[in-house]
Scaffold this motif. Structure first.
Motif, short mmCIF file in Angstrom:
data_model
loop_
_atom_site.label_atom_id
_atom_site.label_comp_id
_atom_site.label_asym_id
_atom_site.label_seq_id
_atom_site.Cartn_x
_atom_site.Cartn_y
_atom_site.Cartn_z
N THR A 26 17.34 61.68 41.93
CA THR A 26 18.33 62.93 41.61
C THR A 26 19.97 62.46 41.93
N ARG A 27 19.51 61.20 41.69
CA ARG A 27 21.00 60.65 40.62
C ARG A 27 21.34 60.45 39.24
N GLY A 28 20.27 60.34 39.21
CA GLY A 28 19.99 59.97 37.80
C GLY A 28 18.13 59.80 37.21
N ALA A 29 18.12 59.06 36.12
CA ALA A 29 16.83 58.70 35.11
C ALA A 29 16.24 57.65 35.25
N VAL A 30 17.60 56.22 35.01
CA VAL A 30 16.95 54.83 34.86
C VAL A 30 18.39 54.57 35.75
N HIS A 31 18.24 53.07 36.43
CA HIS A 31 18.88 52.85 38.06
C HIS A 31 18.78 51.01 37.67
N ARG A 32 19.14 50.47 37.95
CA ARG A 32 19.88 49.10 37.96
C ARG A 32 19.04 48.86 39.86
N VAL A 33 17.85 48.15 39.71
CA VAL A 33 17.54 48.00 40.82
C VAL A 33 17.10 45.76 40.69
N ARG A 34 17.10 45.72 42.41
CA ARG A 34 16.38 43.92 42.16
C ARG A 34 15.27 44.21 42.85
N THR A 35 14.13 43.47 41.82
CA THR A 35 12.96 43.28 42.50
C THR A 35 11.92 42.72 43.85
N PRO A 36 11.05 42.86 44.45
CA PRO A 36 10.96 41.89 45.56
C PRO A 36 11.32 40.69 45.53
N GLU A 37 10.92 40.00 44.46
CA GLU A 37 10.53 38.73 43.52
C GLU A 37 12.25 37.72 43.57
N GLY A 38 13.33 38.92 43.73
CA GLY A 38 14.26 39.06 43.43
C GLY A 38 15.31 38.89 42.45
N THR A 45 13.26 56.96 36.30
CA THR A 45 12.46 57.28 37.09
C THR A 45 12.22 58.89 36.03
N GLY A 46 12.66 59.51 35.01
CA GLY A 46 12.92 60.64 35.08
C GLY A 46 11.48 60.34 34.07
N HIS A 47 10.97 61.64 34.36
CA HIS A 47 10.07 62.35 33.20
C HIS A 47 9.60 61.69 31.22
N ALA A 48 11.44 62.90 31.02
CA ALA A 48 11.04 62.84 29.75
C ALA A 48 11.77 61.09 29.45
N GLU A 49 12.57 60.73 30.09
CA GLU A 49 12.39 59.01 29.46
C GLU A 49 11.52 58.57 30.04
N VAL A 50 10.58 58.02 31.38
CA VAL A 50 9.64 57.31 31.20
C VAL A 50 8.32 57.86 30.24
N ARG A 51 8.15 59.19 29.76
CA ARG A 51 7.90 59.37 28.49
C ARG A 51 7.84 58.84 27.03
N GLN A 52 9.27 58.95 27.13
CA GLN A 52 9.67 58.20 25.56
C GLN A 52 9.18 57.11 25.78
N ILE A 287 19.68 54.16 27.05
CA ILE A 287 18.81 55.46 27.67
C ILE A 287 19.82 56.01 28.54
N ASP A 288 19.75 57.29 28.62
CA ASP A 288 20.75 57.63 29.76
C ASP A 288 21.85 57.49 30.20
N GLY A 289 22.45 57.38 29.29
CA GLY A 289 23.14 56.20 29.61
C GLY A 289 23.58 54.93 30.04
N ALA A 290 21.83 54.01 30.13
CA ALA A 290 22.04 52.99 30.37
C ALA A 290 21.85 51.74 29.64
N ALA A 291 22.70 50.76 29.78
CA ALA A 291 22.46 49.97 28.36
C ALA A 291 22.04 48.65 28.01
N ILE A 292 20.48 48.84 28.01
CA ILE A 292 19.23 47.97 27.97
C ILE A 292 19.66 46.54 26.69
#
Length: 388
Positions: A26-38, A45-52, A287-292
């Motif tokens: 609900t807050r956007g399509a791309v998010h910075r996360v930490r994986t279980p491995e650290g 998470t956005g449909h259009a972005e994942v599809r692309q 993509i969606d404002g996130a700098a990869i």
């Protein structure tokens, strides 16, 4: 940059998108996360972005850092990584074996085995575990028939694929992978010496293909066609049985089964702990404002994308008449699952026979009592008890 959100997101139950994942979406399509491995990653998470990004050459399946420690199962790293190295050529080798003509030839066998399994189901006193009696048995027999694997070996390679997909025990995963590859190596040698009318023999006959390539494709097909279909049969059934109105619609009109299969694939929750399909950036992009940045780890969450309200109205509701043309259940573009036709055909056969022969089928446990498998790469249900 904001502090990364911790993965995984806990699953509320087998029917609903994890609350943490929904909140992020609900807050956007791309998010910075930490994986279980650290480590840190980008979660899409956005449909259009994942599809692309599923069909975007700015991302790769191969980790650019050779010293990086792989997460997940040994199978994911070995099979998918190898397939990605020469994806276009190997995909072209596989596609003819999943043609409509090949699937039509195989369908009577799938119908026969499904009927036999449901005969056995009918003889048992309910409640009965539908996963054990049908979902575990059908795909492995179908893969044996289609690939040319002796039926007496089905339990052996079935055990290896389950071990190889284990995400909690690296030793077990590697042992399973070793057993699977050892078996496939001997199987390929046998098909080279004594070819038959089966998929592996036809792949072996392809001009210019090497034994190592045949070995990798055989192992990939055995795993992809077995474990994933087991999970999909279970989630397809539970989604429909948990909605009596939708189940009754199928009982009244079995011609709706193909649409029901597509809708339950869209809604499927096969894996409660995986953040998404792993990719690595091979260049800088936004993509969606996130700098990869080059080398960044990117997770493409197909489950979240298929529950994006921008793509599907009321996405948490099962609607077997829904237009699911935008579903990403089998990927997209060049990375659309090459075995989708085989999985769809098995699901359609199982569901058609279930609604025809067991119209009063219903869950024998509350949805909140059902559990997803957390120890395997693919996920799926632990059990699916039913009555009729």
């Amino acid at each position: 940059m904001s502090t990364p959100v911790q993965l995984p997101f806990e699953q509320a139950n087998v029917l609903h998108l994890a609350p943490g994942l929904r909140a992020l979406q609900t807050r956007g399509a791309v998010h910075r996360v930490r994986t279980p491995e650290g480590g840190e990653a980008w979660l899409v998470t956005g449909h259009a972005e994942v599809r692309q990004l599923l069909d975007d050459d700015r991302l790769s399946r191969n980790n650019p850092d050779p010293a990086a420690k792989d997460s997940g199962s040994a199978l994911l790293a070995s099979l998918l990584g190898g397939f990605a190295t020469d994806h276009g050529r190997l995909r072209a080798l596989l596609e003819p074996h999943f043609s409509p003509e090949r699937m039509a030839e195989l369908r009577p066998y799938v119908e026969k085995v499904t009927g036999q399994l449901l005969d056995q189901l009918a003889e048992r006193k309910p409640p009965v575990d539908l996963r054990e009696t049908v979902a575990l048995s059908l795909p492995i027999q179908v893969m044996c028939e289609w690939l040319g694997v002796p039926q007496e070996d089905k339990d052996r390679f079935g055990g290896w694929t389950q071990d190889a997909a284990n995400v909690g025990d690296p030793v077990r995963s590697k042992q399973g992978l070793g057993g699977l590859f050892g078996y496939c190596k001997q199987l390929v040698a046998d098909k080279r010496a004594n070819p038959g009318d089966d998929a592996i023999s036809r792949i072996c006959a392809t001009e210019g293909i090497t034994d190592d390539e045949v070995l990798g494709l055989t192992a990939l097909l055995l795993f992809g066609g077995y474990e994933t279909t087991v999970a999909r049969i279970g989630t397809c059934a539970v989604l429909l049985l948990s909605d009596p109105e939708q189940w009754q619609a199928l009982v009244d009109d079995p011609s709706l089964v193909p649409g029901a299969v597509e809708e339950t694939l869209r809604r499927s929750m096969p894996n409660p702990h995986n953040g998404g399909m792993p990719r690595y950036a091979v260049t800088d992009f936004e993509i969606d404002g996130a700098a990869i940045r080059t080398g960044d780890f990117v997770l493409l969450n197909v489950i979240a994308a298929n529950h994006d309200e921008a793509a599907f109205a009321d996405p948490d509701r099962v609607d077997i008449t829904r237009d699911t043309a935008g579903s990403l259940a089998f990927g997209h573009g060049a990375y659309n699952c090459v075995g989708a036709a085989l999985a769809r055909m098995q699901l359609q056969v199982v569901l058609t026979q279930l609604v025809t022969r067991f119209p009063a089928l219903r869950l024998a446990a509350g949805v909140d009592e059902l559990r997803l498998r957390h120890d395997t790469l693919i996920g799926g249900l632990v059990q699916l008890p039913v009555r009729w």
